[in-house]
Design a protein around this motif. Structure first.
Motif, PDB file in Angstrom:
ATOM      1  N   THR A 160      12.411   7.367   2.100  1.00  0.00           N
ATOM      2  CA  THR A 160      11.140   7.255   1.378  1.00  0.00           C
ATOM      3  C   THR A 160      11.138   8.194   0.171  1.00  0.00           C
ATOM      4  OG1 THR A 160      10.027   6.709   3.441  1.00  0.00           O
ATOM      5  CG2 THR A 160       8.621   7.444   1.644  1.00  0.00           C
ATOM      6  N   GLU A 161      11.652   9.407   0.368  1.00  0.00           N
ATOM      7  CA  GLU A 161      11.674  10.399  -0.716  1.00  0.00           C
ATOM      8  C   GLU A 161      12.543   9.943  -1.892  1.00  0.00           C
ATOM      9  OE1 GLU A 161      12.522  11.206   2.533  1.00  0.00           O
ATOM     10  OE2 GLU A 161      10.566  12.032   3.054  1.00  0.00           O
ATOM     11  N   GLU A 162      13.563   9.158  -1.606  1.00  0.00           N
ATOM     12  CA  GLU A 162      14.472   8.690  -2.653  1.00  0.00           C
ATOM     13  C   GLU A 162      13.933   7.430  -3.352  1.00  0.00           C
ATOM     14  OE1 GLU A 162      18.931   6.688  -2.987  1.00  0.00           O
ATOM     15  OE2 GLU A 162      18.191   7.363  -1.046  1.00  0.00           O
ATOM     16  N   ILE A 163      13.454   6.456  -2.591  1.00  0.00           N
ATOM     17  CA  ILE A 163      13.117   5.141  -3.138  1.00  0.00           C
ATOM     18  C   ILE A 163      11.702   5.060  -3.688  1.00  0.00           C
ATOM     19  CG2 ILE A 163      12.985   2.665  -2.627  1.00  0.00           C
ATOM     20  CD1 ILE A 163      15.851   3.926  -2.568  1.00  0.00           C
ATOM     21  N   PRO A 185       9.678   7.162  -5.323  1.00  0.00           N
ATOM     22  CA  PRO A 185       9.498   7.558  -6.728  1.00  0.00           C
ATOM     23  C   PRO A 185      10.071   6.536  -7.715  1.00  0.00           C
ATOM     24  CG  PRO A 185      10.262   9.426  -5.449  1.00  0.00           C
ATOM     25  CD  PRO A 185      10.361   8.211  -4.551  1.00  0.00           C
ATOM     26  N   LYS A 186      11.183   5.909  -7.354  1.00  0.00           N
ATOM     27  CA  LYS A 186      11.770   4.881  -8.219  1.00  0.00           C
ATOM     28  C   LYS A 186      10.825   3.684  -8.331  1.00  0.00           C
ATOM     29  CE  LYS A 186      16.615   5.883  -7.095  1.00  0.00           C
ATOM     30  NZ  LYS A 186      17.849   5.305  -6.532  1.00  0.00           N
ATOM     31  N   TYR A 187      10.241   3.279  -7.202  1.00  0.00           N
ATOM     32  CA  TYR A 187       9.315   2.141  -7.196  1.00  0.00           C
ATOM     33  C   TYR A 187       8.056   2.482  -7.990  1.00  0.00           C
ATOM     34  CZ  TYR A 187       6.294  -1.617  -5.579  1.00  0.00           C
ATOM     35  OH  TYR A 187       5.440  -2.688  -5.536  1.00  0.00           O
ATOM     36  N   GLU A 188       7.540   3.679  -7.799  1.00  0.00           N
ATOM     37  CA  GLU A 188       6.342   4.101  -8.540  1.00  0.00           C
ATOM     38  C   GLU A 188       6.624   4.153 -10.040  1.00  0.00           C
ATOM     39  OE1 GLU A 188       3.806   6.805  -5.430  1.00  0.00           O
ATOM     40  OE2 GLU A 188       5.693   7.657  -6.140  1.00  0.00           O
ATOM     41  N   SER A 189       7.811   4.594 -10.413  1.00  0.00           N
ATOM     42  CA  SER A 189       8.201   4.622 -11.816  1.00  0.00           C
ATOM     43  C   SER A 189       8.284   3.205 -12.381  1.00  0.00           C
ATOM     44  CB  SER A 189       9.550   5.335 -11.951  1.00  0.00           C
ATOM     45  OG  SER A 189       9.964   5.349 -13.284  1.00  0.00           O
ATOM     46  N   ASN A 247       0.852  -1.184   0.000  1.00  0.00           N
ATOM     47  CA  ASN A 247       0.000   0.000   0.000  1.00  0.00           C
ATOM     48  C   ASN A 247       0.891   1.238   0.000  1.00  0.00           C
ATOM     49  OD1 ASN A 247      -1.551   2.257   0.915  1.00  0.00           O
ATOM     50  ND2 ASN A 247      -3.126   0.831   1.629  1.00  0.00           N
ATOM     51  N   ILE A 248       1.056   1.818  -1.177  1.00  0.00           N
ATOM     52  CA  ILE A 248       1.978   2.941  -1.349  1.00  0.00           C
ATOM     53  C   ILE A 248       1.584   4.128  -0.483  1.00  0.00           C
ATOM     54  CG2 ILE A 248       2.833   4.653  -3.010  1.00  0.00           C
ATOM     55  CD1 ILE A 248       2.893   2.403  -5.076  1.00  0.00           C
ATOM     56  N   GLY A 249       0.297   4.380  -0.349  1.00  0.00           N
ATOM     57  CA  GLY A 249      -0.167   5.495   0.484  1.00  0.00           C
ATOM     58  C   GLY A 249       0.246   5.330   1.931  1.00  0.00           C
ATOM     59  N   GLN A 250       0.053   4.127   2.475  1.00  0.00           N
ATOM     60  CA  GLN A 250       0.448   3.879   3.864  1.00  0.00           C
ATOM     61  C   GLN A 250       1.961   3.954   4.021  1.00  0.00           C
ATOM     62  OE1 GLN A 250      -1.321   0.128   4.960  1.00  0.00           O
ATOM     63  NE2 GLN A 250      -3.320   1.045   5.358  1.00  0.00           N
ATOM     64  N   VAL A 251       2.679   3.410   3.067  1.00  0.00           N
ATOM     65  CA  VAL A 251       4.145   3.462   3.123  1.00  0.00           C
ATOM     66  C   VAL A 251       4.602   4.922   3.116  1.00  0.00           C
ATOM     67  CG1 VAL A 251       6.265   2.952   1.836  1.00  0.00           C
ATOM     68  CG2 VAL A 251       4.510   1.183   2.112  1.00  0.00           C
ATOM     69  N   LYS A 252       4.018   5.717   2.227  1.00  0.00           N
ATOM     70  CA  LYS A 252       4.382   7.132   2.102  1.00  0.00           C
ATOM     71  C   LYS A 252       4.092   7.886   3.397  1.00  0.00           C
ATOM     72  CE  LYS A 252       3.496   8.962  -1.871  1.00  0.00           C
ATOM     73  NZ  LYS A 252       2.809   9.541  -3.047  1.00  0.00           N
ATOM     74  N   ASP A 253       2.934   7.608   4.003  1.00  0.00           N
ATOM     75  CA  ASP A 253       2.535   8.315   5.216  1.00  0.00           C
ATOM     76  C   ASP A 253       3.305   7.871   6.459  1.00  0.00           C
ATOM     77  OD1 ASP A 253       0.651   9.728   3.762  1.00  0.00           O
ATOM     78  OD2 ASP A 253      -1.035   8.469   4.397  1.00  0.00           O
ATOM     79  N   PHE A 254       3.715   6.615   6.497  1.00  0.00           N
ATOM     80  CA  PHE A 254       4.251   6.063   7.731  1.00  0.00           C
ATOM     81  C   PHE A 254       5.766   5.887   7.751  1.00  0.00           C
ATOM     82  CE2 PHE A 254       5.322   2.509  10.547  1.00  0.00           C
ATOM     83  CZ  PHE A 254       4.876   3.057  11.739  1.00  0.00           C
ATOM     84  N   CYS A 255       6.333   5.502   6.637  1.00  0.00           N
ATOM     85  CA  CYS A 255       7.743   5.088   6.636  1.00  0.00           C
ATOM     86  C   CYS A 255       8.702   6.247   6.400  1.00  0.00           C
ATOM     87  CB  CYS A 255       7.970   4.021   5.563  1.00  0.00           C
ATOM     88  SG  CYS A 255       6.981   2.540   5.851  1.00  0.00           S
ATOM     89  N   THR A 256       9.873   6.128   6.995  1.00  0.00           N
ATOM     90  CA  THR A 256      10.941   7.101   6.751  1.00  0.00           C
ATOM     91  C   THR A 256      12.022   6.499   5.858  1.00  0.00           C
ATOM     92  OG1 THR A 256      12.048   6.414   8.789  1.00  0.00           O
ATOM     93  CG2 THR A 256      10.591   8.332   8.925  1.00  0.00           C
TER      94      THR A 256
END
Length: 166
Positions: free
Chosen positions: A129-132, A134-138, A104-113
């Motif tokens: 999270t900011e680095e990895i 976007p790569k995963y979403e791409s 769940n990308i939304g939960q990962v984005k909201d919760f993980c550092t």
């Protein structure tokens, strides 16, 4: 038949809790799980969501230093998911280590550092999270544009390189 309350006791005994501690913690577990009267039913009659709620409730009442959550929030209802995330955030603020395994990308984005992107059983990327993310979403965007044949070939290639314990 063994009911859920018995399972709570067994799990807590395995974790080293005394009968007195278990008796004190059980109402908190039952309340957190939101299972109501279903708590007295055998676990084998539970849905996957009910099992997930129970497991999460038992594990957070232990007050662990390290918490591993593997897709547990993907089967619960929205109110339980929010309650669980709130509890996880309390642990995070207390400086506890949490391994949150999710698609769940939304939960990962909201919760993980930090994110460990694991592909085919191997670590592909690790970082903030900011680095990895976007790569995963791409990667997902490109993967979803592939033909069914190319998707299968990619998955077959991953399967061929996995290490299986037999």
């Amino acid at each position: 038949p063994i009911n859920c309350v018995d399972n709570i006791e067994y799990k807590k005994l395995i974790l080293g809790f005394s009968k007195k501690q278990i008796k004190e913690l059980t109402p908190e577990i039952i309340e957190f799980s939101e299972l109501g009267e279903f708590i007295y039913q055998p676990v084998k009659k539970y849905s996957s969501g009910m099992k997930s709620k129970l497991g999460f409730a038992i594990n957070v009442t232990v007050n662990p230093d390290i918490l591993v959550i593997d897709e547990a929030l993907s089967v619960g209802d929205q109110t339980f998911t929010k309650k669980s995330l709130d509890k996880m955030n309390q642990f995070k603020e207390a400086g506890k280590t949490i391994f949150f395994v999710s698609h769940n990308i939304g939960q990962v984005k909201d919760f993980c550092t930090k994110i460990a992107w694991i592909e085919g059983g191997k670590l592909k990327e690790f970082g903030s999270t900011e680095e990895i993310l976007p790569k995963y979403e791409s990667f997902l965007k490109a993967f979803n544009k592939k033909s069914a044949k190319d998707k299968k070939a990619f998955k077959d290639e991953l399967d061929a390189t996995r290490f299986y314990i037999k």
